[in-house]
Motif scaffolding. Structure first.
Motif, PDB file in Angstrom:
ATOM      1  N   LYS A 156      -0.359  -0.225 -43.086  1.00 15.19           N
ATOM      2  CA  LYS A 156      -1.327   0.357 -44.025  1.00 15.19           C
ATOM      3  C   LYS A 156      -1.379  -0.485 -45.296  1.00 15.19           C
ATOM      4  O   LYS A 156      -2.446  -0.795 -45.832  1.00 15.19           O
ATOM      5  CB  LYS A 156      -0.888   1.779 -44.344  1.00 15.19           C
ATOM      6  CG  LYS A 156      -2.042   2.685 -44.701  1.00 15.19           C
ATOM      7  CD  LYS A 156      -1.559   4.115 -44.734  1.00 15.19           C
ATOM      8  CE  LYS A 156      -2.351   4.860 -45.775  1.00 15.19           C
ATOM      9  NZ  LYS A 156      -1.742   6.124 -46.088  1.00 15.19           N
ATOM     10  N   ASN A 179      -4.311  -2.354 -46.957  1.00 15.90           N
ATOM     11  CA  ASN A 179      -4.693  -2.005 -48.338  1.00 15.90           C
ATOM     12  C   ASN A 179      -4.721  -3.228 -49.224  1.00 15.90           C
ATOM     13  O   ASN A 179      -5.648  -3.448 -50.000  1.00 15.90           O
ATOM     14  CB  ASN A 179      -3.703  -0.999 -48.919  1.00 15.90           C
ATOM     15  CG  ASN A 179      -4.007   0.400 -48.416  1.00 15.90           C
ATOM     16  OD1 ASN A 179      -5.158   0.728 -48.123  1.00 15.90           O
ATOM     17  ND2 ASN A 179      -2.972   1.209 -48.286  1.00 15.90           N
ATOM     18  N   HIS A 210      -7.512  -5.443 -48.411  1.00 18.01           N
ATOM     19  CA  HIS A 210      -8.764  -4.826 -48.872  1.00 18.01           C
ATOM     20  C   HIS A 210      -8.891  -4.920 -50.390  1.00 18.01           C
ATOM     21  O   HIS A 210      -9.904  -5.361 -50.929  1.00 18.01           O
ATOM     22  CB  HIS A 210      -8.793  -3.372 -48.416  1.00 18.01           C
ATOM     23  CG  HIS A 210      -9.939  -2.594 -48.973  1.00 18.01           C
ATOM     24  ND1 HIS A 210      -9.824  -1.812 -50.100  1.00 18.01           N
ATOM     25  CD2 HIS A 210     -11.249  -2.514 -48.593  1.00 18.01           C
ATOM     26  CE1 HIS A 210     -10.989  -1.269 -50.380  1.00 18.01           C
ATOM     27  NE2 HIS A 210     -11.885  -1.690 -49.465  1.00 18.01           N
ATOM     28  N   ASP A 211      -7.762  -4.530 -51.084  1.00 14.76           N
ATOM     29  CA  ASP A 211      -7.826  -4.501 -52.548  1.00 14.76           C
ATOM     30  C   ASP A 211      -7.961  -5.889 -53.167  1.00 14.76           C
ATOM     31  O   ASP A 211      -8.442  -6.038 -54.292  1.00 14.76           O
ATOM     32  CB  ASP A 211      -6.577  -3.797 -53.109  1.00 14.76           C
ATOM     33  CG  ASP A 211      -6.686  -2.288 -52.927  1.00 14.76           C
ATOM     34  OD1 ASP A 211      -7.602  -1.864 -52.186  1.00 14.76           O
ATOM     35  OD2 ASP A 211      -5.856  -1.547 -53.490  1.00 14.76           O
ATOM     36  N   PHE A 262      -0.252   2.785 -52.472  1.00 11.41           N
ATOM     37  CA  PHE A 262      -1.716   2.686 -52.296  1.00 11.41           C
ATOM     38  C   PHE A 262      -2.413   4.032 -52.189  1.00 11.41           C
ATOM     39  O   PHE A 262      -3.579   4.092 -51.843  1.00 11.41           O
ATOM     40  CB  PHE A 262      -2.063   1.845 -51.053  1.00 11.41           C
ATOM     41  CG  PHE A 262      -1.646   0.417 -51.177  1.00 11.41           C
ATOM     42  CD1 PHE A 262      -2.345  -0.451 -52.022  1.00 11.41           C
ATOM     43  CD2 PHE A 262      -0.558  -0.079 -50.486  1.00 11.41           C
ATOM     44  CE1 PHE A 262      -1.958  -1.773 -52.132  1.00 11.41           C
ATOM     45  CE2 PHE A 262      -0.168  -1.393 -50.606  1.00 11.41           C
ATOM     46  CZ  PHE A 262      -0.874  -2.242 -51.439  1.00 11.41           C
TER      47      PHE A 262
END
Ligand code: ADP
Length: 728
Positions: A487, A491, A494-495, A666
């Motif tokens: 995850k 994350n 993505h971030d 996150f």
């Protein structure tokens, strides 16, 4: 400790053995004494006096009543007969012409047959056959010149003891093989009697049965009075009953007990020997069930088997490999004893006439003696080297030897059933108690070890269950971690990608513009690029910090810190920031308490700042943020000596079901707002720092109503007031 116990045990077993040996010795002496009875001690069934002084010794034999024959001076040897036969062949005349029906008796003497009889009947003696079994006293008076008389007792078919002038002269135990053609020659040896100087023969006949080829019971006075044969029979039956009941008890008990033994077969083997001994007892000379040679054959067979089994038993006590010497001897000794046994049995079964020779008893005796001495030597040699079965084996070899030899002692006229019986009984009891003692000891040891084993198994089972549980937990945790890692990776990517995409978009807009962009738009784009790169930088620095916090190498640089002071400085900062807006930041703290804790200043600053920044971030225009510092006296919290900081706001709050997750990496609550920037890493960094400090942090919140963050530390022991003054 252990040594002491072993020494004690040895002493007690030695004492036990000494007692047993003493008991054996005393009982043997007592019974020998009791069994030694002078003939005058008997009570008599019949007494008679016969004056034979007028009898002509040169005439025919004198027959008293039912075949009692007296032959004065006629001690013929087989050589005499052979000489007579030669004379008769040469001259046709007998040298001893008065003896036609001469036969050799079992003792090697001559039976002169019944051809010359003189019916000089004594009415008193005739009554012997009427009375049957009993003790008879016959006083005979001969002429002074009678040196010997030879007596034949054809009517005493079985089991008699005869005393002449106070001396035991004969013990009969053999009966005729054939009841129909009853032959006195096989029954009655010629017994030589010597009158006293005055011509007296004081004859006592203790007789078990009369005129019957079948056996009776002869017992010594130690078992019962000989005055009544019924008593003797009863006593003997009683004795046998006791022996067999004991044996049965011993057998049944031993069977159950032996279930717990390793060497079960040895127990059974030993029991077999015992049974054989008993059978031997049953078939021995004193108690006769079968007639004549058969009886004796069975006895001898049993004796030989018993002997052989005894040897096998002792050979089996120490298995192969315990002694080099006996390993080497094993083949030889097995062959020797097997051949010897086979030879004995062959001789006895094929040449039963040997049974009538005294030498057979001697041969048996020597065989048994050799076996027993050899077994004794074997056991004594082994017990010195191996502790196992030490006392039992020694005792059993002694008992067996003693029992075997006792049989022969008894056959030598003097000691009869009672001594043997009592010795046997005594040993059965000694053995019984030894086995039981040994069993109880083994059982106790076994149950003790069993208990230990059970508790050890219990403990181990519990331990294994716990380890299993831990493993399962770890497994779950690993799965969770793996999930979290995946995850986190998605994350992070993505971030990181979001601001980069945005930056690239603005840069492309600026690069691709066909005309120069107006200045304010250009500034706006650059501002956006700046914000996004700051956001990226923040994210990367958060990630680095989190990773560092989670590594074991990251240590705390602890020092006493005033929470009140640190939080107050932050308050001042954000209070100033809120000036000119409707948002309010309030601060509460005890005046006289610095609220000291031990901690890493840099990291704690991050904790407080993060919480306060969040409060600022997730509140609206008119909302109020309260920062409260105080001592936390609840004993359930960190031992009751704690310091708490509460950051409370009446902002947007967190949905109830999301509160437990806000400290996860996150994680951002749904209502955190798209325009509120943040990575969702701040609270997980805070949580890590709090864990490292051994403190507690939790959130209470309600959506739309606001949130409360509680941060609790253990208070410092350090006291500025007590700080020692500098030495002058
Ligand atoms: P972020 O960078 O998103 O603020 P944090 O780890 O600091 O990340 O916080 C995690 C989430 O917890 C936030 O996204 C927000 O939804 C929620 N949160 C934290 N503090 C508050 C608060 N004072 N009021 C409401 N929600 C909060």
């Amino acid at each position: 400790m252990n040594r002491n116990n072993t020494a004690k045990k040895r002493i007690s077993v030695t004492a036990y053995l000494i007692l047993v040996v003493l008991a054996i010795a005393v009982s043997s002496v007592v019974f020998l004494c009791v069994n030694y009875r002078r003939c005058s001690d008997y009570s008599f069934t019949q007494e008679s006096f016969l004056d034979l002084r007028n009898w002509d010794k040169n005439s025919s034999p004198l027959i008293l009543g039912k075949g009692w024959q007296f032959f004065p001076h006629e001690l013929l040897t087989p050589e005499d007969v052979r000489r007579d036969a030669r004379t008769f062949a040469a001259t046709g005349v007998h040298e001893y012409d008065s003896y036609d029906n001469v036969e050799i008796t079992r003792d090697g003497w001559l039976n002169l047959g019944s051809s010359y009889t003189l019916n000089q009947v004594s009415p008193d003696l005739e009554s012997m056959s009427e009375f049957g079994a009993g003790t008879y006293h016959i006083n005979l008076l001969f002429n002074y010149d009678v040196d010997y008389v030879t007596i034949n007792l054809p009517d005493i078919a079985q089991s008699a003891r005869i005393w002449c002038n106070g001396k035991s002269v004969r013990h009969y135990g053999i009966v005729s093989t054939d009841s129909d053609s009853y032959s006195p020659t096989e029954v009655c040896a010629d017994i030589q009697l010597q009158p006293t100087e005055t011509g007296h023969i004081d004859l006592i006949i203790n007789c078990a049965n009369f005129s019957s080829p079948y056996g009776g019971i002869l017992s010594s006075p130690a078992v019962a009075s000989t005055s009544s044969i019924e008593h003797i029979k009863d006593a003997t039956r009683l004795y046998l009953a006791v022996v067999y009941v004991l044996l049965l008890g011993f057998l049944i008990g031993g069977f159950y007990i032996s279930q717990t033994f390793d060497g079960k077969s040895k127990f059974y083997f030993f029991m077999l020997i015992f049974i054989c001994e008993l059978l031997f007892e049953q078939f021995s000379a004193s108690v006769t069930l079968l007639p004549g040679t058969w009886n004796y054959l069975i006895q001898v067979t049993l004796l030989i088997f018993t002997n052989y089994w005894t040897f096998l038993y002792y050979a089996s006590l120490y298995p192969k490999g315990t002694s080099k010497l006996f390993d080497k001897l094993h083949f030889f000794e097995m062959t020797f004893f097997s051949l010897l046994t086979a030879m004995y049995l062959l001789v006895y079964w094929c040449f039963p006439k040997f049974l009538y020779l005294q030498s057979s008893t001697l041969a048996n005796f020597i065989l048994v003696l050799i076996t027993n001495l050899y077994c004794m030597a074997r056991v004594f040699y082994m017990v010195r080297r191996h502790d196992h079965g030490h006392y039992l084996y020694t005792l059993s070899v002694l008992v067996t030897t003693f029992m075997h030899l006792a049989i022969f002692v008894r056959t030598q006229y003097y000691v009869s059933i009672s001594l043997h019986a009592l010795i046997l009984l005594f040993f059965i009891m000694v053995y019984g108690s030894y086995f039981i003692m040994d069993y109880v000891k083994t059982f106790e040891e076994l149950s003790f070890h069993n208990k230990n084993l059970e508790s050890a198994v219990d403990e181990k089972t519990k331990y294994i269950a716990k380890v299993n549980q831990d493993l399962l937990k770890n497994h779950e945790k690993l799965l969770e971690n793996e999930e979290a890692r995946k995850k986190m990776l998605s994350n992070v990517s993505h971030d990181l990608r979001t601001p980069i995409t945005a930056i690239r978009g603005y840069v492309e807009l600026m690069l691709n513009a066909k005309e120069p962009l107006p200045r304010d738009q250009e500034v706006q784009y650059l501002k956006n690029i700046h914000t996004r790169s700051t956001q990226m930088e923040q994210l990367i620095s958060d990630l680095v910090q989190l990773t560092r916090l989670e590594s074991e190498n990251d240590t705390l640089d602890k020092m006493p810190i005033s929470v009140k002071e640190m939080v107050h400085d932050l308050y001042m900062l954000y209070h100033a920031e809120c000036e000119g807006t409707d948002k309010q930041v309030l601060f509460e703290a005890p005046e006289d308490d610095d609220l000291l804790i031990d901690g890493d200043a840099k990291k704690l600053l991050r904790v407080f700042e993060n919480i306060i920044v969040n409060a600022m971030k997730y509140t609206r225009e008119n909302d109020i943020i309260r920062i409260i510092c105080h001592r936390y006296d609840d004993p359930a919290m960190l031992g009751g000596n704690a310091v708490e900081v509460i950051v409370k706001d009446n902002g947007v709050g967190i949905p109830q079901n999301e509160v437990p997750y806000v400290f996860d990496r996150f994680y951002r609550a749904e209502n955190s707002g798209i325009n509120k920037t943040g990575s969702g890493l701040g609270l997980s960094i805070v949580k890590s720092i709090m864990d490292k400090h051994g403190g507690k942090i939790w959130a209470e919140s309600e959506e739309g109503q606001g949130s409360e963050f509680h941060i609790v530390f253990r208070a410092s022991e350090f006291n500025f007031d007590e700080e020692p003054e500098d030495e002058e």
